[in-house]
Design an enzyme around this catalytic site. Structure first.
Site, PDB file in Angstrom:
ATOM      1  N   ASP A   1      -7.311   4.079  -0.181  1.00 60.02           N
ATOM      2  CA  ASP A   1      -7.764   2.862   0.497  1.00 60.02           C
ATOM      3  C   ASP A   1      -9.285   2.754   0.510  1.00 60.02           C
ATOM      4  O   ASP A   1      -9.851   1.684   0.306  1.00 60.02           O
ATOM      5  CB  ASP A   1      -7.238   2.822   1.929  1.00 60.02           C
TER       6      ASP A   1
ATOM      7  N   ASN B   1       0.848  -1.190   0.000  1.00 54.89           N
ATOM      8  CA  ASN B   1       0.000   0.000   0.000  1.00 54.89           C
ATOM      9  C   ASN B   1       0.882   1.238   0.000  1.00 54.89           C
ATOM     10  O   ASN B   1       1.395   1.656   1.028  1.00 54.89           O
ATOM     11  CB  ASN B   1      -0.911  -0.016   1.231  1.00 54.89           C
TER      12      ASN B   1
ATOM     13  N   GLY C   1      -6.014  -2.437   1.227  1.00 51.15           N
ATOM     14  CA  GLY C   1      -5.426  -1.192   0.746  1.00 51.15           C
ATOM     15  C   GLY C   1      -4.264  -1.304  -0.205  1.00 51.15           C
ATOM     16  O   GLY C   1      -3.710  -0.286  -0.633  1.00 51.15           O
TER      17      GLY C   1
ATOM     18  N   ASP D   1      -2.211  -1.453  -3.610  1.00 46.82           N
ATOM     19  CA  ASP D   1      -2.546  -0.674  -4.791  1.00 46.82           C
ATOM     20  C   ASP D   1      -1.483  -0.816  -5.877  1.00 46.82           C
ATOM     21  O   ASP D   1      -0.429  -1.445  -5.669  1.00 46.82           O
ATOM     22  CB  ASP D   1      -2.748   0.798  -4.430  1.00 46.82           C
TER      23      ASP D   1
ATOM     24  N   ASP E   1      -9.568 -16.509 -16.281  1.00 44.12           N
ATOM     25  CA  ASP E   1     -10.108 -17.181 -15.099  1.00 44.12           C
ATOM     26  C   ASP E   1     -11.227 -18.144 -15.486  1.00 44.12           C
ATOM     27  O   ASP E   1     -11.952 -17.913 -16.462  1.00 44.12           O
ATOM     28  CB  ASP E   1     -10.640 -16.107 -14.146  1.00 44.12           C
TER      29      ASP E   1
ATOM     30  N   GLU F   1      -7.253 -20.954 -16.998  1.00 39.33           N
ATOM     31  CA  GLU F   1      -7.386 -21.727 -15.767  1.00 39.33           C
ATOM     32  C   GLU F   1      -8.391 -22.845 -16.009  1.00 39.33           C
ATOM     33  O   GLU F   1      -9.598 -22.625 -16.038  1.00 39.33           O
ATOM     34  CB  GLU F   1      -7.871 -20.838 -14.618  1.00 39.33           C
TER      35      GLU F   1
END
Length: 638
Positions: A147, A141, A166, A168, A333, A362
């Site tokens: 956040d 973070n 949080g 990033d 995914d 996947e």
């Protein structure tokens, strides 16, 4: 002439000041957000706005860009607008001009740009790479001001395991050196697009807006900066995308363009997870339909890719991000949950735009033939071709982890290192071994510290195998230092722990050599071996970068006679370069039976252990390998 005409040189005479700008109610969305000259992918804009379906549309403001068709949606608040961008079009700002009864009422700007030189030529990920998987919310973070965002439902709270913590994009940028120095050459970040679920939005897999980075991670511009800075460090970037489902808080769920945009049922209906229905000649159509159309979980509606407009939307979306951000590959995914025919067309369309791009799916199955079915070019009996270049090797992950956990003397038949031998003996079912992603864990697995009972020796064996077995290796952030779950909680959120040192208030910092050296046992975890394990990993994978025999070579392997050992050679017919690996997964010291490998091994040879730098000689003296240890040796076979 209000809607414009073309002068003899092809330039538009449209006066943009003659038509008022659209309000946010009149046009609230136009996707894709922009486009480029010279693309192969057809452009079909999804335009959203209150009552927009009642309008006609033209493109004005330059030459070589025309609206060629307009299709009304089921909802009156959408239009699908086909746009042709000629190769001789001028880059710049164009205008979608909306009119009724021939009278222009409002306009919306749309940018058409030149492509960067070589944009279609991707230096995508290959067997020469090591991919480092980053879970952004739990990595670092660097910008606490993002956040919590007023416009987003869920706020940050590090005390909630399934909440946002949080991490990033700036945090990833600030630690690119750590990733590169570890020996990684590519980064796969789990999704960072908007996820506006009111809880558990931290993982990003319930997308709420496919064209915008979640503001708690950063912005589209910062994501593009991240890609550029990663490239400057020699790191490729792989984007994690989800074509199978969105989130219930996606903006279109309040008013879908078409009634069949997602699969809807009278009551919640989940997928039956029967991947086998895709290739099972005995499967019922009903069960196949449930597998494809059922929702992943109640918070994730299932996208209907059988709808050609939906499919076009997702094809363009992938192409847009590749072109906009300059990313080097895609990870898809939950690949087998998609309708397989449309997804085959999706892959084909993306690869037509970027022929050298690698896409890995996947396909979470323990079945070798069912996994092989999903790789593009596989000679499937039903004639299906997914066009998907790469697949994730879940059977190998399961075999390695189970084998190492079954260490000791005289394992039952089929257990211990026999699992790895047996797994690789099934390589004959795969179409292309160079396009298989290998791994020992990812963000959906238990942390290796817990799996391996906090034993550094077990991790070192797993890392040695990951670095030397065929395929494209992937390592999950923190596994290089044997991360464990938060104590007393086995939820996904507890597995995805924060990387110590990523938050300014952290007392332990594992991103720096000084922090790793000073780390020890805490009430939450034991990091006393962090420095040793980190350095082991970095040495191993930095060495792997220069070993072409590991990138492109063949394998010959040998199974010990129920002594829980396993040995293999990586070799090439075009080179004298060889790598030998011997795994002693037993509780006692073993002598390497070099004479048993005379089919491939020189009678006498001296090589080097790349991890320790020590010289190792075979043939004249016995080479001893300690219990629960992997020996790696590189040498020339001549």
């Amino acid at each position: 002439m209000l809607l414009g005409s073309c002068s003899p040189n092809g330039a538009s005479s449209f006066d943009s000041s003659s038509v008022q700008d659209a309000t946010s109610l009149q046009v609230c969305r136009v996707e894709p957000l922009s486009w480029w000259i010279g693309m192969k992918t057809p452009l079909q804009l999804l335009v959203g706005g209150e009552g927009i379906g009642a309008y006609d549309v033209k493109m004005e403001g330059g030459k070589g860009v025309q609206v060629t068709g307009v299709r009304k949606a089921d909802s009156p608040n959408y239009l699908f607008v086909d746009v042709r961008v000629n190769d001789n079009a001028a880059p710049g700002t164009y205008y979608l001009v909306f009119s009724k009864d021939g009278k222009a009422e409002f306009k919306y700007p749309y940018t058409i740009s030149d492509r960067k030189d070589g944009a279609s030529e991707k230096n995508s990920f290959t067997t020469a790479d090591m991919i480092y998987l980053v879970f952004p919310d739990r990595f670092a973070n660097s910008d606490p001001s993002t956040d919590s965002v007023d416009s987003m439902k869920e706020k940050a709270d590090r005390s909630v395991n399934l909440g946002r913590h949080g991490g990033d994009i700036q945090g990833i940028i600030d630690h690119l050196d750590y990733i590169a120095e570890l020996g990684a050459t590519a980064i796969w970040c789990t999704p960072m697009l908007v996820d506006d679920q009111d809880f558990e939005s931290y993982h990003g897999y319930a997308c709420g807006d496919y064209y915008h980075i979640d503001p708690r991670f950063g912005s589209n511009e910062l994501y593009r900066e991240f890609v550029d800075k990663a490239h400057a460090k020699g790191l490729k970037v792989i984007m994690d995308i989800v074509t199978n489902h969105c989130g219930t808080e996606h903006w279109w769920m309040k008013d879908m363009p078409m009634k069949d945009w997602v699969h809807m049922f009278p009551e919640y209906t989940g997928t039956n997870v029967l991947f086998s229905t895709n290739m099972d000649p005995n499967a019922s159509k009903r069960e196949l339909s449930l597998q494809e159309s059922g929702w992943f979980v109640p918070s994730m509606p299932d996208i209907n890719l059988d709808n050609p407009y939906t499919l076009r939307y997702f094809q363009q979306w992938a192409v847009w991000w590749i072109e906009y951000a300059g990313i080097d590959g895609l990870r898809v995914d939950t690949y087998p949950y998609n309708e397989k025919g449309p997804m085959s067309e999706w892959c084909k369309a993306v690869l037509e735009e970027y022929p050298d791009l690698n896409i890995v799916g996947e396909c979470w199955t323990s079945s070798y033939p069912q996994l092989a079915y999903w790789q593009g070019g596989n000679p499937n009996k039903d004639g299906f071709d997914s066009h998907l270049p790469s697949i994730m090797d879940f059977p190998l992950e399961e075999a390695i982890v189970a084998a190492i956990c079954e260490g000791g003397d005289n394992p039952a038949w089929g257990r211990g290192m026999t699992r790895v031998y047996d797994c690789l003996s099934h390589d004959f079912v795969y179409h292309d071994l160079t396009h298989m992603m290998t791994f020992i864990a990812n963000h959906d697995h238990s942390r290796l510290g817990d799996t391996f009972d906090h034993d550094p020796g077990k991790l070192k064996i797993a890392l040695a195998l990951l670095a030397t077995i065929r395929g494209i290796p992937q390592l999950y952030n923190g596994d290089e230092m044997l991360f464990s779950c938060k104590r007393g909680d086995w939820s996904d959120g507890a597995k995805r722990i924060d990387f110590p040192g990523g938050w300014k208030e952290d007392k332990v910092n594992l991103f720096t050599a000084e922090g790793r050296a000073a780390a020890g046992k805490t009430p939450e975890a034991d990091y006393s071996r962090a420095a040793e394990l980190h350095d082991f990993t970095a040495t191993l994978f930095n060495w792997r970068k220069g070993k072409s025999v590991l990138h492109n070579g063949k394998t010959m392997h040998f199974l010990g006679k129920r002594d829980n050992s396993y040995a293999f050679f990586r070799y090439s017919e075009d080179s004298d370069e060889m790598v030998f690996v011997f795994v002693n997964n037993s509780d006692h010291v073993m002598t390497v039976p070099w004479e048993s490998y005379d089919e491939i091994a020189p009678k006498r040879v001296t090589g080097k252990n790349p991890i320790t730098g020590e010289s190792v000689s075979f043939g004249d003296t016995d080479v001893m390998v300690g219990p629960r240890t992997a020996l790696v040796v590189e040498f020339e076979k001549k």
